[in-house]
Write a protein that holds these residues in place. Structure first.
Motif, PDB file in Angstrom:
ATOM      1  N   ASP A  81       0.821  -1.206   0.000  1.00  0.00           N
ATOM      2  CA  ASP A  81       0.000   0.000   0.000  1.00  0.00           C
ATOM      3  C   ASP A  81       0.860   1.262   0.000  1.00  0.00           C
ATOM      4  OD1 ASP A  81      -1.992   1.858   0.190  1.00  0.00           O
ATOM      5  OD2 ASP A  81      -2.714   1.214   2.159  1.00  0.00           O
ATOM      6  N   PRO A  82       0.967   1.944  -1.173  1.00  0.00           N
ATOM      7  CA  PRO A  82       1.739   3.199  -1.219  1.00  0.00           C
ATOM      8  C   PRO A  82       1.209   4.260  -0.259  1.00  0.00           C
ATOM      9  CG  PRO A  82       1.151   2.496  -3.439  1.00  0.00           C
ATOM     10  CD  PRO A  82       0.442   1.584  -2.473  1.00  0.00           C
ATOM     11  N   ALA A  83      -0.073   4.156   0.097  1.00  0.00           N
ATOM     12  CA  ALA A  83      -0.657   5.133   1.018  1.00  0.00           C
ATOM     13  C   ALA A  83      -0.024   5.051   2.404  1.00  0.00           C
ATOM     14  CB  ALA A  83      -2.169   4.936   1.119  1.00  0.00           C
ATOM     15  N   LEU A  84       0.668   3.968   2.703  1.00  0.00           N
ATOM     16  CA  LEU A  84       1.389   3.843   3.964  1.00  0.00           C
ATOM     17  C   LEU A  84       2.859   4.226   3.799  1.00  0.00           C
ATOM     18  CD1 LEU A  84      -0.090   0.456   5.257  1.00  0.00           C
ATOM     19  CD2 LEU A  84      -0.731   2.770   5.952  1.00  0.00           C
ATOM     20  N   ALA A  85       3.454   3.819   2.698  1.00  0.00           N
ATOM     21  CA  ALA A  85       4.885   4.051   2.476  1.00  0.00           C
ATOM     22  C   ALA A  85       5.197   5.517   2.175  1.00  0.00           C
ATOM     23  CB  ALA A  85       5.390   3.170   1.338  1.00  0.00           C
ATOM     24  N   LEU A  86       4.400   6.149   1.346  1.00  0.00           N
ATOM     25  CA  LEU A  86       4.717   7.512   0.903  1.00  0.00           C
ATOM     26  C   LEU A  86       4.670   8.551   2.022  1.00  0.00           C
ATOM     27  CD1 LEU A  86       3.062   7.530  -2.641  1.00  0.00           C
ATOM     28  CD2 LEU A  86       5.468   7.205  -2.032  1.00  0.00           C
ATOM     29  N   PRO A  87       3.671   8.522   2.904  1.00  0.00           N
ATOM     30  CA  PRO A  87       3.707   9.493   4.014  1.00  0.00           C
ATOM     31  C   PRO A  87       4.932   9.315   4.915  1.00  0.00           C
ATOM     32  CG  PRO A  87       1.483   8.686   3.723  1.00  0.00           C
ATOM     33  CD  PRO A  87       2.374   7.838   2.839  1.00  0.00           C
ATOM     34  N   ARG A  88       5.388   8.085   5.095  1.00  0.00           N
ATOM     35  CA  ARG A  88       6.610   7.866   5.877  1.00  0.00           C
ATOM     36  C   ARG A  88       7.804   8.506   5.184  1.00  0.00           C
ATOM     37  NH1 ARG A  88       4.598   2.513   7.082  1.00  0.00           N
ATOM     38  NH2 ARG A  88       5.816   1.676   5.377  1.00  0.00           N
ATOM     39  N   LEU A  89       7.864   8.389   3.865  1.00  0.00           N
ATOM     40  CA  LEU A  89       8.949   9.027   3.116  1.00  0.00           C
ATOM     41  C   LEU A  89       8.861  10.543   3.232  1.00  0.00           C
ATOM     42  CD1 LEU A  89       9.175   6.843  -0.106  1.00  0.00           C
ATOM     43  CD2 LEU A  89      10.864   7.055   1.723  1.00  0.00           C
ATOM     44  N   ALA A  90       7.656  11.070   3.191  1.00  0.00           N
ATOM     45  CA  ALA A  90       7.485  12.523   3.343  1.00  0.00           C
ATOM     46  C   ALA A  90       8.036  12.975   4.689  1.00  0.00           C
ATOM     47  CB  ALA A  90       6.012  12.901   3.208  1.00  0.00           C
ATOM     48  N   ALA A  91       7.708  12.236   5.726  1.00  0.00           N
ATOM     49  CA  ALA A  91       8.167  12.609   7.065  1.00  0.00           C
ATOM     50  C   ALA A  91       9.680  12.503   7.178  1.00  0.00           C
ATOM     51  CB  ALA A  91       7.493  11.718   8.111  1.00  0.00           C
ATOM     52  N   ALA A  92      10.251  11.514   6.526  1.00  0.00           N
ATOM     53  CA  ALA A  92      11.689  11.270   6.651  1.00  0.00           C
ATOM     54  C   ALA A  92      12.550  12.160   5.759  1.00  0.00           C
ATOM     55  CB  ALA A  92      11.991   9.800   6.334  1.00  0.00           C
ATOM     56  N   ARG A  93      12.013  12.568   4.618  1.00  0.00           N
ATOM     57  CA  ARG A  93      12.884  13.211   3.631  1.00  0.00           C
ATOM     58  C   ARG A  93      12.479  14.593   3.157  1.00  0.00           C
ATOM     59  NH1 ARG A  93      16.205   9.160   0.358  1.00  0.00           N
ATOM     60  NH2 ARG A  93      16.183   7.377   1.735  1.00  0.00           N
ATOM     61  N   PHE A  94      11.220  14.930   3.283  1.00  0.00           N
ATOM     62  CA  PHE A  94      10.770  16.178   2.651  1.00  0.00           C
ATOM     63  C   PHE A  94      11.396  17.425   3.260  1.00  0.00           C
ATOM     64  CE2 PHE A  94       7.905  19.740   1.946  1.00  0.00           C
ATOM     65  CZ  PHE A  94       7.969  19.784   0.563  1.00  0.00           C
ATOM     66  N   ILE A  95      11.608  17.441   4.556  1.00  0.00           N
ATOM     67  CA  ILE A  95      12.157  18.648   5.190  1.00  0.00           C
ATOM     68  C   ILE A  95      13.535  18.976   4.625  1.00  0.00           C
ATOM     69  CG2 ILE A  95      13.184  17.499   7.205  1.00  0.00           C
ATOM     70  CD1 ILE A  95      11.366  20.888   7.227  1.00  0.00           C
ATOM     71  N   ARG A  96      14.349  17.976   4.340  1.00  0.00           N
ATOM     72  CA  ARG A  96      15.678  18.225   3.750  1.00  0.00           C
ATOM     73  C   ARG A  96      15.542  18.811   2.346  1.00  0.00           C
ATOM     74  NH1 ARG A  96      19.129  13.299   3.548  1.00  0.00           N
ATOM     75  NH2 ARG A  96      20.718  14.779   2.931  1.00  0.00           N
ATOM     76  N   ILE A  97      14.583  18.317   1.585  1.00  0.00           N
ATOM     77  CA  ILE A  97      14.365  18.851   0.241  1.00  0.00           C
ATOM     78  C   ILE A  97      13.899  20.294   0.329  1.00  0.00           C
ATOM     79  CG2 ILE A  97      12.817  18.696  -1.768  1.00  0.00           C
ATOM     80  CD1 ILE A  97      13.113  15.630  -1.538  1.00  0.00           C
ATOM     81  N   LYS A  98      13.003  20.587   1.232  1.00  0.00           N
ATOM     82  CA  LYS A  98      12.501  21.954   1.384  1.00  0.00           C
ATOM     83  C   LYS A  98      13.624  22.899   1.813  1.00  0.00           C
ATOM     84  CE  LYS A  98       8.744  24.570   3.373  1.00  0.00           C
ATOM     85  NZ  LYS A  98       7.558  24.540   4.226  1.00  0.00           N
ATOM     86  N   GLN A  99      14.433  22.481   2.788  1.00  0.00           N
ATOM     87  CA  GLN A  99      15.552  23.313   3.232  1.00  0.00           C
ATOM     88  C   GLN A  99      16.548  23.548   2.095  1.00  0.00           C
ATOM     89  OE1 GLN A  99      16.863  20.922   6.528  1.00  0.00           O
ATOM     90  NE2 GLN A  99      15.685  22.104   8.018  1.00  0.00           N
ATOM     91  N   CYS A 100      16.875  22.509   1.373  1.00  0.00           N
ATOM     92  CA  CYS A 100      17.810  22.643   0.256  1.00  0.00           C
ATOM     93  C   CYS A 100      17.224  23.540  -0.835  1.00  0.00           C
ATOM     94  CB  CYS A 100      18.165  21.261  -0.295  1.00  0.00           C
ATOM     95  SG  CYS A 100      19.442  21.298  -1.579  1.00  0.00           S
ATOM     96  N   SER A 101      15.938  23.454  -1.035  1.00  0.00           N
ATOM     97  CA  SER A 101      15.281  24.302  -2.041  1.00  0.00           C
ATOM     98  C   SER A 101      15.445  25.774  -1.688  1.00  0.00           C
ATOM     99  CB  SER A 101      13.795  23.962  -2.136  1.00  0.00           C
ATOM    100  OG  SER A 101      13.614  22.670  -2.655  1.00  0.00           O
ATOM    101  N   TRP A 102      15.230  26.122  -0.413  1.00  0.00           N
ATOM    102  CA  TRP A 102      15.374  27.519  -0.007  1.00  0.00           C
ATOM    103  C   TRP A 102      16.823  27.981  -0.121  1.00  0.00           C
ATOM    104  CZ3 TRP A 102      11.416  30.212  -0.644  1.00  0.00           C
ATOM    105  CH2 TRP A 102      10.155  29.731  -0.352  1.00  0.00           C
ATOM    106  N   GLN A 103      17.756  27.100   0.213  1.00  0.00           N
ATOM    107  CA  GLN A 103      19.171  27.444   0.052  1.00  0.00           C
ATOM    108  C   GLN A 103      19.515  27.643  -1.426  1.00  0.00           C
ATOM    109  OE1 GLN A 103      20.933  24.082   2.012  1.00  0.00           O
ATOM    110  NE2 GLN A 103      20.794  25.011   4.036  1.00  0.00           N
TER     111      GLN A 103
END
Length: 119
Positions: A81-103
């Motif tokens: 079920d991607p509906a379980l895996a994808l939110p975990r990835l968001a929690a684990a990785r998205f903040i780094r992508i957002k921070q890098c985007s602003w930099q």
């Protein structure tokens, strides 16, 4: 990098401006598709981020997108079920992508301000 293929600094400036302007939208789309478990949308969003980042020369951001893409593909294969895996990835990785985007935005804007306008 796209800039090496362009002979016109004016075109490059427009491309960078558009990248900067649209990056928050790309990030929001990625966040939304990950947190809602939209596998097709998440893959499309991460590929868009990766490709545009590579084209503008934002290698660190592109690398984060590549890593996320690999994780999306691997984690959704392992879990039914991607509906379980994808939110975990968001929690684990998205903040780094957002921070890098602003930099990345900050560095591109700084570079644009320092470079004299030849157009």
């Amino acid at each position: 990098m796209l800039r090496a293929d362009l002979n016109d600094d004016g075109v490059w400036k427009v491309f960078v401006r558009d990248f900067i302007e649209y990056l928050p939208h790309r990030n929001e789309r990625l966040r939304l598709t990950l947190t809602t478990g939209d596998l097709a949308g998440a893959l499309d969003a991460v590929l868009s981020l990766k490709t545009s980042s590579q084209m503008v020369g934002a290698e660190r951001l592109a690398s984060l997108a590549v890593d996320l893409e690999r994780s999306i593909r691997a984690d959704t294969l392992d879990e039914a079920d991607p509906a379980l895996a994808l939110p975990r990835l968001a929690a684990a990785r998205f903040i780094r992508i957002k921070q890098c985007s602003w930099q990345t935005i900050h560095r591109l804007q700084t570079h644009q301000r320092q470079k004299p306008d030849n157009t």
